[in-house]
Scaffold this motif. Sequence first.
Motif, PDB file in Angstrom:
ATOM      1  N   UNK A 146      30.674   9.180  14.764  1.00  0.00           N
ATOM      2  CA  UNK A 146      29.408   9.783  15.172  1.00  0.00           C
ATOM      3  C   UNK A 146      29.485  11.298  14.943  1.00  0.00           C
ATOM      4  N   UNK A 147      28.328  11.946  15.022  1.00  0.00           N
ATOM      5  CA  UNK A 147      28.303  13.372  14.718  1.00  0.00           C
ATOM      6  C   UNK A 147      27.037  14.022  15.278  1.00  0.00           C
ATOM      7  N   UNK A 148      27.169  15.263  15.723  1.00  0.00           N
ATOM      8  CA  UNK A 148      25.990  16.004  16.184  1.00  0.00           C
ATOM      9  C   UNK A 148      25.830  17.268  15.324  1.00  0.00           C
ATOM     10  N   UNK A 149      24.622  17.458  14.816  1.00  0.00           N
ATOM     11  CA  UNK A 149      24.335  18.649  14.011  1.00  0.00           C
ATOM     12  C   UNK A 149      23.265  19.479  14.734  1.00  0.00           C
ATOM     13  N   UNK A 150      23.488  20.783  14.829  1.00  0.00           N
ATOM     14  CA  UNK A 150      22.477  21.691  15.379  1.00  0.00           C
ATOM     15  C   UNK A 150      22.018  22.604  14.250  1.00  0.00           C
ATOM     16  N   UNK A 151      20.718  22.709  14.072  1.00  0.00           N
ATOM     17  CA  UNK A 151      20.219  23.572  13.006  1.00  0.00           C
ATOM     18  C   UNK A 151      19.148  24.514  13.554  1.00  0.00           C
ATOM     19  N   UNK A 152      19.264  25.787  13.249  1.00  0.00           N
ATOM     20  CA  UNK A 152      18.235  26.756  13.650  1.00  0.00           C
ATOM     21  C   UNK A 152      17.066  26.637  12.675  1.00  0.00           C
ATOM     22  N   UNK A 153      15.851  26.834  13.178  1.00  0.00           N
ATOM     23  CA  UNK A 153      14.658  26.552  12.370  1.00  0.00           C
ATOM     24  C   UNK A 153      14.595  27.348  11.063  1.00  0.00           C
ATOM     25  N   UNK A 154      15.223  28.520  11.037  1.00  0.00           N
ATOM     26  CA  UNK A 154      15.147  29.340   9.824  1.00  0.00           C
ATOM     27  C   UNK A 154      16.264  29.064   8.828  1.00  0.00           C
ATOM     28  N   UNK A 155      17.176  28.145   9.176  1.00  0.00           N
ATOM     29  CA  UNK A 155      18.314  27.888   8.273  1.00  0.00           C
ATOM     30  C   UNK A 155      17.871  27.112   7.037  1.00  0.00           C
TER      31      UNK A 155
END
Length: 485
Positions: free
Chosen positions: A316-325
Amino acid sequence: NASSVSLADAAYVKISEGDFGYVLDDVPHLVDHLPDAPTYPNPLQDHPAYSTVKQYFVNEDDTVPQKVVVQKNSRRGVHFRRAGPRQKVYFESDEVKACIVTCGGLCPGLNTVIRELVCGLAHMYNVSKIYGIQNGYKGFYSSNYLTLTPKSVDDIHKRGGTVLGTSRGGHDTKKIVDNIQDRGINQVYIIGGDGTQKGAYEIFKEIRKRGLKVSVAGIPKTIDNDIAIIDKSFGFDTAVEEAQRAIDSAHVEACSAENGIGLVKLMGRYSGFIAMYATLASRDVDCCLIPESPFYMDGEGGLLQYVERRLKENKHMVIVVAEGAGQDLIAKSLSTSEQQDASGNKLLLDIGLWLTHKIKDHFKSKKIEMTIKYIDPTYMIRAIPSNASDNVYCTLLAHSAIHGAMAGYSFTVGNVNGRHAYIPFYRVTSTRNKVKITDRMWARLLSSTNQPSFLSQKDIDEAKENDRTANKPPLPTGLSHHVAN
Ligand code: ATP
Ligand code: MG
């Protein structure tokens, strides 16, 4: 000694022999002051709550340096006027007519700032004429002004949003100042982000042009924490805390499926602070993507390969992305041209949705089963009331703003190295606070998630060069600086 440099000449002051043989190059960046010196005794002198404080009033020449750690033979850099109550004030309590406006997107803590401005003005300075401007800048000339009293704002800090309403999109500076002039308003409190502070500077310049005796106090609001100079913007702590809940949910979803991926998109148009701090706080995140750090999808060392590897290792994996990336990646793949919103901000494409499809397609083509759950908590986070630490911070910001406006200053208020300071408008609007990917904090993040940096040597060189040039402070633009005494 650098801190005792007289600030009467608001120019560059060079000290060749400073403390302990260091070369200190001090640049006092002062905020503008109304033409005459303040003459009235501060009513707080008689306030019982403050009579026990050893040194309650702030010395006129006190400044707050932007850098606390100074390397040998390097510049100390700029410093700002320290915020706080002055012995003498510019306005008498019963002549004050104050107004408050909120502009831009929602952010936890707006109502707390409004409440504390009203209560602070009323309780500390006995001001009774306080007005609320409705729905942002244009409310100055298109809506009725609300009368605000400590009673009417008593419990608004428990609610999210802004009781005054807010808006984006353009406004007419001249019409705003016409209204300020016609209604005899002499203190304007403006709560809003980078766009709003630019607007505040325009209003201030128009006021100065007309020779009006009006203080303009900006209180920076940005959930992204992207306002330059200041340590932290209000609402940021609350946002990071609330982002944890979204990350927790993504983690639960990811763990409950074989090859499960939880993807969370967080705020951060140009600056990835929320994503970075939420990731560091959570420890469940395997990959954090921010606008400041370029990444690529395909091939050796790309994001897709990393996702594949993590799923193989952990299932399993969790990804966090900022809206401007990754905006450049989407624009390229969709071949769209840049669009703007009503305030002239770049309209962002949804990186979360785009990544979801990219990752799904990738595993489909490899015939590997997986599921991905995409969570976008943006508007839930923006709308919640502020937490305890933000509530305290909002209160102090409001009080600092009031003390400055009462003393006749025009400024943006903020914490600089843990001390409240009055910062000239042009300083906070000319640059943006960004995550430095050459700093220790980003290195800590990379080691905490164990993700690849995705950076080429060219990216790293570019980032270092950007840091170097970003350190040069801009000079005041044209306005003369009036300093009391
Ligand atoms: P945030 O981006 O955090 O939501 P913001 O203050 O940057 O907050 P904007 O919508 O960009 O939000 O701007 C708010 C108000 O400021 C608008 O009403 C707009 O008229 C004014 N404004 C925006 N940019 C400028 C600018 N460059 N100069 C003068 N005024 C501006
Ligand atoms: Mg903005």
